[in-house]
Write a protein that holds these residues in place. Structure first.
Motif, PDB file in Angstrom:
ATOM      1  N   ALA A  11      -3.500  17.380   7.716  1.00  0.00           N
ATOM      2  CA  ALA A  11      -3.343  15.941   7.865  1.00  0.00           C
ATOM      3  C   ALA A  11      -4.670  15.255   7.547  1.00  0.00           C
ATOM      4  CB  ALA A  11      -2.895  15.592   9.281  1.00  0.00           C
ATOM      5  N   ARG A  12      -4.687  14.512   6.451  1.00  0.00           N
ATOM      6  CA  ARG A  12      -5.926  13.867   5.994  1.00  0.00           C
ATOM      7  C   ARG A  12      -6.034  12.483   6.661  1.00  0.00           C
ATOM      8  NH1 ARG A  12      -7.483  12.079  -0.246  1.00  0.00           N
ATOM      9  NH2 ARG A  12      -9.461  11.131   0.270  1.00  0.00           N
ATOM     10  N   ILE A  13      -6.616  12.441   7.854  1.00  0.00           N
ATOM     11  CA  ILE A  13      -6.734  11.171   8.560  1.00  0.00           C
ATOM     12  C   ILE A  13      -8.173  10.796   8.886  1.00  0.00           C
ATOM     13  CG2 ILE A  13      -4.410  11.226   9.548  1.00  0.00           C
ATOM     14  CD1 ILE A  13      -5.640  12.296  12.110  1.00  0.00           C
ATOM     15  N   ASP A  24      -2.573  -1.409  14.607  1.00  0.00           N
ATOM     16  CA  ASP A  24      -2.356  -0.258  13.729  1.00  0.00           C
ATOM     17  C   ASP A  24      -1.333  -0.550  12.639  1.00  0.00           C
ATOM     18  OD1 ASP A  24      -4.184   1.633  14.699  1.00  0.00           O
ATOM     19  OD2 ASP A  24      -2.876   2.159  16.359  1.00  0.00           O
ATOM     20  N   LEU A  25      -0.419  -1.480  12.890  1.00  0.00           N
ATOM     21  CA  LEU A  25       0.561  -1.843  11.868  1.00  0.00           C
ATOM     22  C   LEU A  25      -0.103  -2.482  10.652  1.00  0.00           C
ATOM     23  CD1 LEU A  25       3.588  -3.276  13.901  1.00  0.00           C
ATOM     24  CD2 LEU A  25       3.537  -1.173  12.554  1.00  0.00           C
ATOM     25  N   GLU A  26      -1.254  -3.114  10.878  1.00  0.00           N
ATOM     26  CA  GLU A  26      -1.937  -3.823   9.792  1.00  0.00           C
ATOM     27  C   GLU A  26      -3.226  -3.137   9.359  1.00  0.00           C
ATOM     28  OE1 GLU A  26      -2.275  -7.447  12.082  1.00  0.00           O
ATOM     29  OE2 GLU A  26      -0.841  -8.440  10.776  1.00  0.00           O
ATOM     30  N   ALA A  27      -3.637  -2.104  10.061  1.00  0.00           N
ATOM     31  CA  ALA A  27      -4.938  -1.484   9.823  1.00  0.00           C
ATOM     32  C   ALA A  27      -4.973  -0.642   8.559  1.00  0.00           C
ATOM     33  CB  ALA A  27      -5.319  -0.618  11.019  1.00  0.00           C
ATOM     34  N   ASP A  28      -6.127  -0.659   7.900  1.00  0.00           N
ATOM     35  CA  ASP A  28      -6.370   0.260   6.792  1.00  0.00           C
ATOM     36  C   ASP A  28      -6.498   1.671   7.358  1.00  0.00           C
ATOM     37  OD1 ASP A  28      -7.183   0.748   3.940  1.00  0.00           O
ATOM     38  OD2 ASP A  28      -9.009   1.451   4.925  1.00  0.00           O
ATOM     39  N   THR A  43       4.239  12.130   2.635  1.00  0.00           N
ATOM     40  CA  THR A  43       4.398  11.412   3.897  1.00  0.00           C
ATOM     41  C   THR A  43       4.979  12.393   4.912  1.00  0.00           C
ATOM     42  OG1 THR A  43       6.676  10.732   3.445  1.00  0.00           O
ATOM     43  CG2 THR A  43       4.922   9.267   2.647  1.00  0.00           C
ATOM     44  N   ALA A  44       4.994  11.990   6.187  1.00  0.00           N
ATOM     45  CA  ALA A  44       5.589  12.845   7.219  1.00  0.00           C
ATOM     46  C   ALA A  44       7.059  13.112   6.905  1.00  0.00           C
ATOM     47  CB  ALA A  44       5.430  12.196   8.588  1.00  0.00           C
ATOM     48  N   ARG A  45       7.758  12.075   6.460  1.00  0.00           N
ATOM     49  CA  ARG A  45       9.188  12.223   6.152  1.00  0.00           C
ATOM     50  C   ARG A  45       9.391  13.221   5.018  1.00  0.00           C
ATOM     51  NH1 ARG A  45      12.814   9.672   2.615  1.00  0.00           N
ATOM     52  NH2 ARG A  45      14.945   9.489   3.409  1.00  0.00           N
ATOM     53  N   GLU A  46       8.579  13.106   3.965  1.00  0.00           N
ATOM     54  CA  GLU A  46       8.709  14.024   2.827  1.00  0.00           C
ATOM     55  C   GLU A  46       8.362  15.454   3.231  1.00  0.00           C
ATOM     56  OE1 GLU A  46       7.529  10.846  -0.723  1.00  0.00           O
ATOM     57  OE2 GLU A  46       5.980  12.035   0.270  1.00  0.00           O
ATOM     58  N   ARG A  98       0.847  -1.190   0.000  1.00  0.00           N
ATOM     59  CA  ARG A  98       0.000   0.000   0.000  1.00  0.00           C
ATOM     60  C   ARG A  98       0.885   1.245   0.000  1.00  0.00           C
ATOM     61  NH1 ARG A  98      -3.560  -0.403   4.936  1.00  0.00           N
ATOM     62  NH2 ARG A  98      -2.122  -1.954   5.716  1.00  0.00           N
ATOM     63  N   PRO A  99       1.389   1.603  -1.170  1.00  0.00           N
ATOM     64  CA  PRO A  99       2.375   2.679  -1.252  1.00  0.00           C
ATOM     65  C   PRO A  99       1.873   4.038  -0.785  1.00  0.00           C
ATOM     66  CG  PRO A  99       1.602   2.050  -3.439  1.00  0.00           C
ATOM     67  CD  PRO A  99       1.104   1.008  -2.492  1.00  0.00           C
ATOM     68  N   LEU A 100       0.553   4.279  -0.772  1.00  0.00           N
ATOM     69  CA  LEU A 100       0.040   5.586  -0.367  1.00  0.00           C
ATOM     70  C   LEU A 100      -0.429   5.602   1.084  1.00  0.00           C
ATOM     71  CD1 LEU A 100      -1.956   6.700  -3.535  1.00  0.00           C
ATOM     72  CD2 LEU A 100       0.294   7.467  -2.775  1.00  0.00           C
ATOM     73  N   ARG A 101      -0.200   4.522   1.814  1.00  0.00           N
ATOM     74  CA  ARG A 101      -0.686   4.413   3.186  1.00  0.00           C
ATOM     75  C   ARG A 101      -0.294   5.617   4.040  1.00  0.00           C
ATOM     76  NH1 ARG A 101      -1.492   0.744   7.719  1.00  0.00           N
ATOM     77  NH2 ARG A 101      -0.185   1.345   9.461  1.00  0.00           N
ATOM     78  N   ASN A 102       0.951   6.044   3.951  1.00  0.00           N
ATOM     79  CA  ASN A 102       1.439   7.116   4.818  1.00  0.00           C
ATOM     80  C   ASN A 102       1.433   8.486   4.155  1.00  0.00           C
ATOM     81  OD1 ASN A 102       1.993   5.492   7.127  1.00  0.00           O
ATOM     82  ND2 ASN A 102       3.775   4.671   6.070  1.00  0.00           N
ATOM     83  N   HIS A 103       0.877   8.586   2.954  1.00  0.00           N
ATOM     84  CA  HIS A 103       0.771   9.888   2.297  1.00  0.00           C
ATOM     85  C   HIS A 103      -0.510  10.568   2.799  1.00  0.00           C
ATOM     86  CE1 HIS A 103       3.719   7.997  -0.306  1.00  0.00           C
ATOM     87  NE2 HIS A 103       3.965   9.172  -0.859  1.00  0.00           N
ATOM     88  N   VAL A 104      -0.450  11.100   3.997  1.00  0.00           N
ATOM     89  CA  VAL A 104      -1.658  11.656   4.613  1.00  0.00           C
ATOM     90  C   VAL A 104      -1.599  13.173   4.770  1.00  0.00           C
ATOM     91  CG1 VAL A 104      -2.175   9.524   5.852  1.00  0.00           C
ATOM     92  CG2 VAL A 104      -0.752  11.253   6.948  1.00  0.00           C
ATOM     93  N   TYR A 105      -0.508  13.795   4.328  1.00  0.00           N
ATOM     94  CA  TYR A 105      -0.363  15.236   4.533  1.00  0.00           C
ATOM     95  C   TYR A 105      -0.558  15.995   3.223  1.00  0.00           C
ATOM     96  CZ  TYR A 105       1.530  13.736   8.975  1.00  0.00           C
ATOM     97  OH  TYR A 105       1.679  13.143  10.203  1.00  0.00           O
ATOM     98  N   LEU A 106      -1.484  16.945   3.230  1.00  0.00           N
ATOM     99  CA  LEU A 106      -1.697  17.835   2.093  1.00  0.00           C
ATOM    100  C   LEU A 106      -0.978  19.140   2.412  1.00  0.00           C
ATOM    101  CD1 LEU A 106      -5.520  17.360   1.389  1.00  0.00           C
ATOM    102  CD2 LEU A 106      -3.600  16.130   0.397  1.00  0.00           C
TER     103      LEU A 106
END
Length: 243
Positions: A32-34, A147-151, A82-85, A14-22
């Motif tokens: 943060a789109r959560i 949370d490690l496995e959660a959508d 992502t947060a890192r980006e 799921r490559p976009l899993r952590n892309h939550v920041y606009l």
């Protein structure tokens, strides 16, 4: 070590899993789109920040209308990161997170995934969800998934906002306190823009009355409080913060 292995696996699946920041560079603010209802409820403000000039009707909350709104938003000046980006590209950018009561959030997820007429998405099929699940069965199953496995629809919001063990958000706003939260969001973004007076949020705009009543069950709420203990503690702390 196990976390590192899972991270590699998760990026592949799921490559976009952590892309939550606009990130909105023109305004030096990130959203943060959560919580999906928060993202959709705030569509007029987000389009304004992105400078899209979108002319759609934000009052239309059908799946098709929201999809058109989403696509139009990403034609504007906005970056999905992502947060890192985000920390690397915009180290001083203010981060605002809108969070939602886990009960309302899971009720929305139940309607979208289980009640919806569409087939189960592949993740939910692989994770043994079933269209015949009652709200109680659904919450019990969600509670068994870490949370490690959660959508992202039911991953805890605290986990989604944590990077290297630290919360990323500079400002956390409660969706259920919509008017007060909106005022603080616009102030943080240095915006004089004001949506129409009818611009608001109600849980019933996103969740059916039957589902919402089912999720108010005492036993179900107890399971949610246990599963999302960190979320409730964070949100209660934020609710006590003075304006």
């Amino acid at each position: 070590m196990l976390d590192r292995v899972y991270t590699i696996f998760d990026k592949r699946r799921r490559p976009l899993r952590n892309h939550v920041y606009l990130a909105f560079p023109d305004h030096d603010i990130a959203f943060a789109r959560i919580a999906e209802p928060a993202f959709h409820a705030l569509a007029p403000v987000l389009h304004h920040l992105a400078g899209t000039g979108f002319c759609g009707t934000f009052a239309d909350r059908s799946a098709n209308a929201m999809e058109i709104s989403d696509r139009s938003l990403f034609h504007g000046n906005v970056e999905l990161l992502t947060a890192r980006e985000l920390k690397r590209r915009h180290p001083d950018m203010k981060i605002v997170a809108w969070v939602q009561d886990p009960m309302h959030r899971l009720a929305y997820c139940y309607d979208k995934i289980i009640v919806n007429d569409l087939p189960l998405p592949s993740y939910y099929q692989e994770s043994y969800f079933d269209k015949s699940m009652s709200p109680q069965d659904f919450v019990s199953h969600v509670a068994s998934i870490s949370d490690l496995e959660a959508d992202n629809l039911f991953r805890s919001q605290t986990a989604a906002l944590t990077y290297k063990g630290v919360l990323t958000a500079d400002l956390i706003l409660l969706l259920e306190h919509f008017e007060h939260s909106l005022e603080r969001f616009l102030t943080a973004a240095s915006q004089k823009f004001r949506p129409s007076p009818s611009f608001t949020y109600r849980a019933l705009d996103y969740v059916s009355p039957d589902t919402l009543r089912s999720f108010e069950d005492e036993d179900l709420c107890y399971k949610l409080r246990r599963r999302y203990k960190a979320d409730y503690e964070l949100f209660n702390a934020q609710a006590a913060v003075p304006a």
